[in-house]
Design an enzyme around this catalytic site. Structure first.
Site, PDB file in Angstrom:
ATOM      1  N   ILE A 141       0.849  -1.193   0.000  1.00 48.40           N
ATOM      2  CA  ILE A 141       0.000   0.000   0.000  1.00 48.40           C
ATOM      3  C   ILE A 141       0.883   1.242   0.000  1.00 48.40           C
ATOM      4  CG2 ILE A 141      -1.652   1.376   1.340  1.00 48.40           C
ATOM      5  CD1 ILE A 141      -2.895  -1.240   2.289  1.00 48.40           C
ATOM      6  N   CYS A 171       9.554  -2.742  -0.654  1.00 52.48           N
ATOM      7  CA  CYS A 171       9.200  -1.705   0.325  1.00 52.48           C
ATOM      8  C   CYS A 171      10.376  -1.321   1.217  1.00 52.48           C
ATOM      9  CB  CYS A 171       8.003  -2.141   1.170  1.00 52.48           C
ATOM     10  SG  CYS A 171       6.547  -2.505   0.167  1.00 52.48           S
TER      11      CYS A 171
END
Length: 232
Positions: A141, A171
């Site tokens: 996200i 990430c």
């Protein structure tokens, strides 16, 4: 009535085209020309790096990526580096936002609900954004908010090839693995079923009264989208 618009692409979309579309819809949402809008799609292979991301988390050269048919793009979302590709569901939220933290939690919960329906014990993490199955990341996200309207969103691994994640430190988190619905549930649900479940879950978590789905094959088909909305 609080309505949600859903733009559902049935063909793979280039990242740059989807990014341009988000910017246009973002401007329309800021002006209240459109309702909150969720874009659902699959991308051609691409690695994106967020505005605060570290290029050291890219483990291949850009030339190597190009030779494998993978684009590399710097973007203005939050988060670090991630991969998008076919059979991964990407959702972009063009929503009016009151509070960033609460908004991200609702996005995470929307995906968690869907994964629970497939028998996957997914959860959010207090420490890291995204959706996790134990210590394995199943959904990345990354959100950007400008003028109180969001863009960018989530990437849910359905049955996509996970090998390209080895070309990056996903990430920016070392020693964290990635996973998918296929890997966790030992079956691959139809993408249309995943999309439908995501729509219903977003409606529930964000408190919409109804949603409308518009199907497209390319971003060019949206040229008359504004005119279409005037008739709703």
């Amino acid at each position: 009535m609080k309505k949600l618009l859903v733009i559902d692409f049935r063909e793979k979309i280039k990242y740059e085209d989807a990014w341009d579309l988000q910017k246009k819809l973002h401007d329309l949402r800021v002006k209240d020309t459109i309702y909150d809008t969720l874009i659902l799609l699959e991308h051609f292979p691409v690695i994106t790096l967020g505005k605060f991301g570290d290029e050291k988390n890219l483990l291949k050269t850009k030339e190597e990526l190009k030779s494998m048919g993978i684009d590399f793009i710097r973007v203005d979302r939050g988060g670090d580096i991630t991969y998008h590709g076919p059979s991964q569901l990407v959702g972009y939220f063009i929503f009016k936002v009151d509070g960033v933290k609460n908004f991200v939690l609702k996005v995470e919960k929307s995906i968690i609900n869907v994964l629970h329906e497939y028998g996957i014990e997914a959860k959010e993490s207090i420490e890291y954004p995204g959706v996790w199955v134990e210590d394995r990341k199943i959904t990345a996200i990354g959100i950007a908010i400008k003028k109180r309207v969001s863009y960018h969103g989530f990437a849910l691994n359905v049955n996509n090839d996970l090998a390209p994640f080895s070309y990056i430190i996903p990430c920016g988190l070392k020693d964290k693995k990635v996973t998918s619905i296929l890997k966790e549930a030992n079956f691959s649900p139809p993408m249309e079923d995943v999309k439908r479940k995501v729509c219903l879950s977003v409606v529930k978590e964000f408190g919409f009264d109804s949603f409308m789905v518009f199907n497209f094959s390319s971003c060019k088909e949206l040229s008359n989208f504004g005119m279409l909305l005037e008739d709703l």
